[in-house]
Scaffold this motif. Structure first.
Motif, PDB file in Angstrom:
ATOM      1  N   VAL A  54      60.515  71.034  27.443  1.00 49.35           N
ATOM      2  CA  VAL A  54      59.630  71.720  26.853  1.00 49.35           C
ATOM      3  C   VAL A  54      59.666  71.320  25.125  1.00 49.35           C
ATOM      4  CG1 VAL A  54      58.948  74.081  26.290  1.00 49.35           C
ATOM      5  CG2 VAL A  54      59.312  73.746  28.786  1.00 49.35           C
ATOM      6  N   PHE A  55      59.088  71.085  24.583  1.00 50.14           N
ATOM      7  CA  PHE A  55      59.433  70.227  23.140  1.00 50.14           C
ATOM      8  C   PHE A  55      58.452  71.712  22.164  1.00 50.14           C
ATOM      9  CE2 PHE A  55      58.437  66.951  25.636  1.00 50.14           C
ATOM     10  CZ  PHE A  55      60.259  65.855  25.044  1.00 50.14           C
ATOM     11  N   ILE A  56      59.429  71.261  20.997  1.00 47.97           N
ATOM     12  CA  ILE A  56      58.877  72.253  19.953  1.00 47.97           C
ATOM     13  C   ILE A  56      59.075  71.401  18.945  1.00 47.97           C
ATOM     14  CG2 ILE A  56      61.566  72.935  18.787  1.00 47.97           C
ATOM     15  CD1 ILE A  56      60.556  75.257  18.500  1.00 47.97           C
ATOM     16  N   SER A  57      57.729  71.353  17.881  1.00 43.55           N
ATOM     17  CA  SER A  57      57.130  71.032  16.637  1.00 43.55           C
ATOM     18  C   SER A  57      56.892  72.227  15.954  1.00 43.55           C
ATOM     19  CB  SER A  57      56.296  70.236  16.887  1.00 43.55           C
ATOM     20  OG  SER A  57      56.316  69.262  18.082  1.00 43.55           O
ATOM     21  N   ASN A  58      57.442  72.363  14.629  1.00 39.55           N
ATOM     22  CA  ASN A  58      57.229  73.294  13.513  1.00 39.55           C
ATOM     23  C   ASN A  58      56.352  72.727  12.314  1.00 39.55           C
ATOM     24  OD1 ASN A  58      58.742  74.969  14.577  1.00 39.55           O
ATOM     25  ND2 ASN A  58      60.987  73.389  13.555  1.00 39.55           N
ATOM     26  N   GLY A  59      55.524  73.807  12.286  1.00 33.68           N
ATOM     27  CA  GLY A  59      54.608  73.072  11.222  1.00 33.68           C
ATOM     28  C   GLY A  59      53.704  72.120  10.922  1.00 33.68           C
ATOM     29  N   VAL A  60      53.271  72.954  12.453  1.00 29.18           N
ATOM     30  CA  VAL A  60      51.480  71.861  12.497  1.00 29.18           C
ATOM     31  C   VAL A  60      50.729  73.351  12.119  1.00 29.18           C
ATOM     32  CG1 VAL A  60      53.289  71.312  14.574  1.00 29.18           C
ATOM     33  CG2 VAL A  60      51.120  73.276  15.517  1.00 29.18           C
ATOM     34  N   THR A  61      49.767  72.701  11.568  1.00 30.64           N
ATOM     35  CA  THR A  61      48.376  73.017  11.695  1.00 30.64           C
ATOM     36  C   THR A  61      46.933  72.704  12.549  1.00 30.64           C
ATOM     37  OG1 THR A  61      47.758  71.662  10.214  1.00 30.64           O
ATOM     38  CG2 THR A  61      48.541  73.412   9.095  1.00 30.64           C
ATOM     39  N   PHE A  62      46.103  73.891  12.683  1.00 29.56           N
ATOM     40  CA  PHE A  62      45.094  73.617  13.646  1.00 29.56           C
ATOM     41  C   PHE A  62      44.151  72.831  13.037  1.00 29.56           C
ATOM     42  CE2 PHE A  62      43.745  78.074  12.234  1.00 29.56           C
ATOM     43  CZ  PHE A  62      42.409  77.664  11.852  1.00 29.56           C
ATOM     44  N   VAL A  63      43.176  72.249  13.878  1.00 26.62           N
ATOM     45  CA  VAL A  63      42.204  71.337  13.139  1.00 26.62           C
ATOM     46  C   VAL A  63      40.850  71.591  13.487  1.00 26.62           C
ATOM     47  CG1 VAL A  63      40.595  68.933  13.487  1.00 26.62           C
ATOM     48  CG2 VAL A  63      43.674  69.310  12.783  1.00 26.62           C
ATOM     49  N   GLY A  64      40.184  71.952  13.110  1.00 25.81           N
ATOM     50  CA  GLY A  64      38.167  72.279  14.197  1.00 25.81           C
ATOM     51  C   GLY A  64      39.339  74.023  13.708  1.00 25.81           C
ATOM     52  N   GLN A  65      38.757  74.862  14.578  1.00 23.85           N
ATOM     53  CA  GLN A  65      38.629  75.591  14.932  1.00 23.85           C
ATOM     54  C   GLN A  65      38.913  76.698  16.144  1.00 23.85           C
ATOM     55  OE1 GLN A  65      37.341  78.389  12.726  1.00 23.85           O
ATOM     56  NE2 GLN A  65      38.040  79.703  13.960  1.00 23.85           N
ATOM     57  N   PRO A  66      40.059  77.419  17.054  1.00 29.16           N
ATOM     58  CA  PRO A  66      40.417  77.607  18.250  1.00 29.16           C
ATOM     59  C   PRO A  66      39.578  77.906  18.754  1.00 29.16           C
ATOM     60  CG  PRO A  66      42.061  78.080  16.200  1.00 29.16           C
ATOM     61  CD  PRO A  66      40.883  77.482  15.654  1.00 29.16           C
ATOM     62  N   PHE A  67      39.273  78.481  19.760  1.00 29.13           N
ATOM     63  CA  PHE A  67      38.481  78.595  20.958  1.00 29.13           C
ATOM     64  C   PHE A  67      39.010  79.610  22.339  1.00 29.13           C
ATOM     65  CE2 PHE A  67      37.324  74.625  21.523  1.00 29.13           C
ATOM     66  CZ  PHE A  67      37.549  74.587  22.760  1.00 29.13           C
ATOM     67  N   VAL A  68      38.668  80.501  22.885  1.00 31.53           N
ATOM     68  CA  VAL A  68      38.757  80.609  23.945  1.00 31.53           C
ATOM     69  C   VAL A  68      38.413  80.552  25.073  1.00 31.53           C
ATOM     70  CG1 VAL A  68      39.661  82.772  25.558  1.00 31.53           C
ATOM     71  CG2 VAL A  68      39.738  82.936  23.045  1.00 31.53           C
ATOM     72  N   VAL A  69      38.334  79.802  26.266  1.00 31.98           N
ATOM     73  CA  VAL A  69      38.006  79.313  27.243  1.00 31.98           C
ATOM     74  C   VAL A  69      38.222  80.754  28.447  1.00 31.98           C
ATOM     75  CG1 VAL A  69      38.460  77.292  29.484  1.00 31.98           C
ATOM     76  CG2 VAL A  69      39.077  76.926  26.846  1.00 31.98           C
ATOM     77  N   GLY A  70      37.308  80.539  29.035  1.00 33.20           N
ATOM     78  CA  GLY A  70      37.314  81.540  29.991  1.00 33.20           C
ATOM     79  C   GLY A  70      37.620  83.328  29.241  1.00 33.20           C
ATOM     80  N   THR A  71      38.020  83.735  29.979  1.00 32.82           N
ATOM     81  CA  THR A  71      38.496  85.427  29.161  1.00 32.82           C
ATOM     82  C   THR A  71      40.124  85.004  28.053  1.00 32.82           C
ATOM     83  OG1 THR A  71      39.059  86.016  31.032  1.00 32.82           O
ATOM     84  CG2 THR A  71      36.907  85.878  30.977  1.00 32.82           C
ATOM     85  N   LYS A  72      41.146  84.210  28.679  1.00 31.06           N
ATOM     86  CA  LYS A  72      42.482  84.129  29.137  1.00 31.06           C
ATOM     87  C   LYS A  72      43.164  83.373  28.040  1.00 31.06           C
ATOM     88  CE  LYS A  72      43.277  84.860  33.209  1.00 31.06           C
ATOM     89  NZ  LYS A  72      44.111  85.374  34.114  1.00 31.06           N
ATOM     90  N   HIS A  73      42.148  81.965  28.170  1.00 31.95           N
ATOM     91  CA  HIS A  73      42.711  80.998  27.872  1.00 31.95           C
ATOM     92  C   HIS A  73      42.340  80.290  25.944  1.00 31.95           C
ATOM     93  CE1 HIS A  73      43.946  81.052  32.255  1.00 31.95           C
ATOM     94  NE2 HIS A  73      42.307  80.460  32.409  1.00 31.95           N
TER      95      HIS A  73
END
Length: 567
Positions: free
Chosen positions: A487-506
């Motif tokens: 398991v890795f950690i990366s700091n200072g990331v930003t999202f590209v485009g638009q996050p969305f929900v898959v199904g009801t909870k993902h």
């Protein structure tokens, strides 16, 4: 549920640098290897390419010579041998392995698995009586028996000998069997203590072949069964278990036994099995036979040598698994409602629930689900044969066995290990047990242990991730306890485009870091994090594993997000 992020202690920088140079790998990966006890080129070679030749000498196990001598005597005298095992995955694979192996040398052999609902766990008087009535003079018990002192004494009175092959913690007194094979015996010098029950059976077969100069293939052919038991019983994937799991997966993916092949075909996933796939696809189906009906159905499937019979048996087990899922979902809902109605958890550090009509076969699964929901040591009880039968589950880092040991005077019997156990007691003791168990856990557990944690191996930049980086990680498999997926950690990331929900909870999103490529991400069950991300250009931190996502035969690296924090 809120989770703690716990980063691993950094390995020695000098050792890490030297190992990275010797292996020509990213220093971040070398650091993980050192953190897992791999610090030299030779150790890395054994880690990445586990060798069967590195298995320990089975005769290092206390009483192994006695076990082989008794088996030889039985075969020479044409005695009837009964293979006896538990009704879970470890037990049924153990029985299938031992029965198949010793059937090569005698036809005077059969197997017996107790009925979960009528006989309960472990060696039963009913099973011993069956052996006596049918003329069996030797019982080889697998994945059970280490605490069956009175039952073995009863068998001795009937002139029935026992060889016990178990991996659970012994009690204060060992049963008076001809041989007791259990690395957890205080007087057992065997160097690896964490074999599954099927692993003990495998070592017995190995010892028999060594004694009689038989080819290793005669016991190694069952290594896929051992691997399934390792995955299902959640034992540490290190030392011998790593070797057995590694080669067992190769066999499962190339030439599995007929029963497992039929079961694989039923699941719909028919290639590239990992230990995780075994845990979620194969193990529940094998377990379902003993939960919903009788575990003999699972053994019959695992012993099949004809394709049509194996498919027929796997279909029966698959139907039982569907029934099992319906049952455990229904009982889990009832348990959650009961907890809410009775305010069971107010100011509590444990969960204890009871209903006399719950299916004994699925209360272990329900206990696991309640532990996931409330994250505290949990016991679920039902009524069976006039007694309360319980399944207990713990949280990471807390020794459940020791907590139950402090309640031993209230129990008819109990057995298990640090994270899971089974127990029975008289109905009138339920209230006293509930209070005592709460007191014991409260006195010994820390607040940190009541909050689930994410163990982070290393911090990296997304720019470090490429095909070679992922290929090295893939070679660290098989993954499991004591060798988890990095398991890795990366700091200072930003999202590209638009996050969305898959199904009801993902949660589905794409992220990047300065100078990095764009990576697709999936966060299972993390839809609640969606609101946190609705802030374009605001950096955040992610912890994740790296995996290959295959879509329309195209492979692409994907980050499987385990946690998100705003910077």
């Amino acid at each position: 549920m809120k989770k703690r992020w716990v980063q691993a202690i950094r390995a020695n920088p000098e050792t890490t640098t030297l190992l990275a140079q010797d292996l020509n790998i990213d220093p971040s990966l070398a650091q993980i290897l050192v953190q897992r006890g791999v610090s030299t080129f030779d150790e890395a070679r054994e880690y990445f390419r586990p060798q069967m030749s590195k298995l320990h000498d089975p005769f290092l196990m206390k009483d192994m010579h006695k076990a082989i001598e008794r088996i030889d005597k039985a075969l020479k005298n044409n005695e009837k041998i009964l293979i006896y095992g538990d009704y879970d995955v470890d037990g049924t694979t153990s029985v299938a392995l031992a029965f198949s192996f010793f059937s090569q040398f005698t036809q005077q052999i059969d197997y017996y698995i107790p009925d979960r609902h009528k006989e309960g766990y472990g060696i039963s008087t009913t099973g011993i009586d069956y052996a006596k009535t049918n003329g069996f003079s030797l019982i080889i018990a697998l994945d059970c028996g280490i605490k069956s002192v009175d039952k073995i004494s009863y068998a001795n009175d009937l002139s029935i000998d026992f060889i016990i092959c178990d991996h659970h913690l012994p009690g204060d007194e060992l049963p008076a069997a001809v041989a007791v094979l259990d690395p957890k015996r205080n007087d057992c010098p065997y160097p690896f203590k964490e074999l599954a029950g099927c692993g003990i059976g495998f070592k017995l077969a190995q010892a028999y072949c060594i004694t009689h100069n038989l080819p290793a293939e005669q016991y190694e052919r069952y290594i896929d069964l051992v691997m399934v038991s390792i995955a299902a019983d959640i034992v540490p994937v290190e030392d011998e278990n790593r070797i057995l799991a590694y080669h067992g997966l190769i066999k499962l993916n190339t030439n599995p036994c007929m029963g497992l092949k039929a079961l694989i075909d039923i699941t719909g996933k028919n290639k590239d099995y990992t230990l995780t796939d075994v845990v979620f696809n194969l193990a529940p189906r094998i377990n379902a036979a003993g939960r919903m009906d009788h575990a003999n159905q699972a053994v019959k499937m695992l012993l099949c040598t004809e394709r049509d019979l194996a498919l027929e048996q796997s279909l029966i087990i698959n139907i039982q698994n569907t029934d099992r899922k319906n049952s455990d979902q229904s009982i889990t809902a009832e348990a959650l409602a009961l907890i809410g109605e009775c305010n069971i958890l107010i100011n509590k550090k444990t969960t204890v629930v009871y209903h006399e009509d719950w299916n004994k076969g699925v209360i272990g699964i329900v206990a696991s689900r309640l532990t996931e929901t409330y994250y505290r040591p949990t016991v679920v009880f039902t009524k069976s044969n006039g007694l309360l039968t319980g399944s207990a589950r713990s949280v990471a880092g807390f020794d459940l066995y020791e907590a139950l040991l402090a309640c031993n005077d209230l129990l008819v019997q109990f057995g298990g290990h640090k994270f899971a156990a089974g127990l029975t007691m008289k109905p009138e003791n339920i209230d006293q047990f509930t209070n005592r168990f709460e007191e014991q856990v409260r006195a010994t557990i820390t607040d940190d242990l009541l909050t689930p944690e994410i163990k982070i191996d290393n911090e990296i930049n997304l720019a470090q991730i490429d095909g070679k980086f992922q290929r090295i990680i893939a070679q660290m498999a098989p993954f499991g306890p004591h060798n988890p997926t990095p398991v890795f950690i990366s700091n200072g990331v930003t999202f590209v485009g638009q996050p969305f929900v898959v199904g009801t909870k993902h949660l589905k999103l794409s992220v990047k870091q300065q100078n990095s490529a764009i990576f697709d991400c999936i966060g299972f069950g993390m839809a609640e994090e969606y609101a946190l991300l609705l802030q374009p250009n605001k950096p955040f931190s992610i912890c994740y594993t790296i995996e290959e996502n295959v879509w329309k035969e195209q492979k692409r690296l994907q980050l499987n997000i385990k946690g998100i924090k705003l910077d």
